[in-house]
Write a protein that holds these residues in place. Structure first.
Motif, short mmCIF file in Angstrom:
data_model
loop_
_atom_site.label_atom_id
_atom_site.label_comp_id
_atom_site.label_asym_id
_atom_site.label_seq_id
_atom_site.Cartn_x
_atom_site.Cartn_y
_atom_site.Cartn_z
N PRO A 6 12.59 14.68 -4.47
CA PRO A 6 11.80 15.57 -3.60
C PRO A 6 10.57 14.87 -3.01
N GLN A 7 9.98 13.95 -3.76
CA GLN A 7 8.81 13.22 -3.26
C GLN A 7 9.20 12.25 -2.13
N VAL A 8 10.39 11.68 -2.24
CA VAL A 8 10.87 10.78 -1.18
C VAL A 8 11.16 11.58 0.08
N GLN B 77 1.92 -2.55 -8.71
CA GLN B 77 1.08 -2.07 -7.62
C GLN B 77 1.88 -1.09 -6.76
N GLY B 78 1.34 0.05 -6.55
CA GLY B 78 2.02 1.07 -5.76
C GLY B 78 2.87 2.02 -6.57
N VAL B 79 3.18 1.66 -7.84
CA VAL B 79 3.97 2.55 -8.69
C VAL B 79 3.09 3.70 -9.14
N THR B 80 3.40 4.88 -8.65
CA THR B 80 2.56 6.05 -8.97
C THR B 80 3.02 6.78 -10.21
N ALA C 122 7.32 6.44 -0.76
CA ALA C 122 8.17 5.77 0.22
C ALA C 122 9.57 5.49 -0.31
N ALA C 123 9.66 5.21 -1.62
CA ALA C 123 10.96 4.86 -2.20
C ALA C 123 10.91 5.07 -3.70
N GLY D 143 0.79 -1.23 0.00
CA GLY D 143 0.00 0.00 0.00
C GLY D 143 0.82 1.28 0.00
N GLN D 144 2.14 1.16 -0.01
CA GLN D 144 2.99 2.34 -0.07
C GLN D 144 3.15 2.81 -1.52
N LYS D 145 3.52 4.06 -1.71
CA LYS D 145 3.75 4.60 -3.04
C LYS D 145 5.23 4.52 -3.39
N ILE D 146 5.51 4.07 -4.61
CA ILE D 146 6.88 4.00 -5.11
C ILE D 146 6.91 4.55 -6.54
#
Length: 341
Positions: A209-211, A198-201, A217-218, A154-157
């Motif tokens: 900057p997003q990290v 899944q999770g790849v935005t 998240a990574a 569920g994290q964004k990468i």
């Protein structure tokens, strides 16, 4: 490919010494991939003004040159693109390999198959492509498996918007070489990426900057992330995944269409100096092929195992080669990956 490749949208113009410069040198480089102090020092010494435009990928640079951009003197292609530019007749012969100071260059970095004597280009910088992550969100991660697990949890990468680099992860994870031209292996690698979207935005270069902010998240990114780690060490970290990763190297090449080839050659010779190569490393935090320069770089860079990895880690790094017509295999699978997101 390389290094702090943040694509900039406008040209950076470095002012010359007092008074109008008699000459201008135009560089076309990866975003944020050269220390402005190097360019200032060149201008101060020679009186030659330097302009800098930036790109985000080898393909972007090649497309612009092929579309007729004729104002650039020097480009900084990755090794496989160095070979492509040569085969297209776009590189000027400089004989830099015969210049005083070229003995400073470690011979193992003369990698381009089309330029074994460094008659055209100067090895510029090298590094690896791994993972930059937010410590609070990702914990301590050390592998591609853990990177993609963040997405499934569920994290964004994010991953790089680069077909060779991103499909390269799939090749590494399915046990194939990153230069495979076996259709089944390339398809299996693309399958791996599709199965782990899944999770790849986003497919993007503008990830760090997003990290830092915690928006993701990574991110799949370059060793140049260490520039940001140095200023945000409590928040982010960079790691070379334990399964392996890619090694990049960029070379400094003069174009056949260069409007000022003599100034371009002066710049290549200027960059052979150990103190100049070290000045670039100080700000860029990547590897230099210049052997004496390695004694001049800050200890915190020289001792950083993600910038100068131990040999057992280097042995797990693979560098891209020109695939010729077989690149179409990757183009086809890249389209499938991008449309599956």
């Amino acid at each position: 490919m390389k290094p702090t490749h943040l694509a900039l949208t406008s040209a950076l113009v470095l002012a010359p010494m007092a008074g109008a410069a008699q000459e201008t040198l135009s560089l076309y480089n990866w975003g944020d991939y050269i220390n402005p102090e190097v360019l200032d020092a060149f201008t101060e010494e020679t009186g030659i003004a330097v302009t800098l435009d930036t790109y985000g990928s080898n393909e972007e640079m090649l497309a612009k040159i092929q579309a007729g951009a004729t104002g650039y003197d020097i480009v900084f292609p990755s090794v496989h693109m160095h070979d492509i530019l040569f085969q297209l007749g776009l590189l000027a012969k400089t004989d830099i390999g015969q210049a005083p100071g070229f003995e400073n260059i470690d011979p193992q970095f003369i990698r381009a198959k089309t330029d074994p004597e460094a008659e055209y280009c100067l090895p510029y910088a090298w590094g690896n492509v791994g993972i930059v992550y937010n410590k609070a969100l990702a914990g301590e991660i050390s592998s591609w498996e853990e990177f993609f697990a963040l997405g499934s949890e569920g994290q964004k990468i994010t991953v790089l918007d680069d077909l060779r680099e991103t499909i390269g992860i799939g090749l590494i994870m399915t046990g194939s070489p990153v230069n495979s031209t076996d259709p089944a292996e390339v398809e299996a690698a693309a399958d791996y990426i599709v199965d782990h979207l899944q999770g790849v935005t986003a497919f993007t270069y503008d990830s760090v900057p997003q990290v830092i902010s915690g928006d993701v998240a990574a991110a799949h990114w370059y060793v140049g992330a260490n520039i940001f780690v140095a200023d945000n060490s409590d928040t982010i970290a960079y790691v070379i995944p334990e399964e392996g990763a890619t090694l990049y190297q960029e070379d400094m090449c003069v174009l056949t269409s260069a409007p000022n080839p003599e100034a371009a050659k002066k710049f290549l010779e200027f960059y052979l100096r150990p103190e100049i190569a070290a000045l670039n490393v100080k700000q860029q935090m990547n590897g230099t092929p210049n052997i004496p320069a390695q004694d001049l770089i800050p200890e915190e860079i020289a001792s950083n195992p993600t910038i100068y990895p131990p040999q057992e880690v280097i042995d797990r790094l693979q560098i891209f080669e020109d695939l010729g017509r077989d690149l179409q295999l990757y183009n086809t699978e890249w389209t499938r990956i991008k449309t599956a997101q």
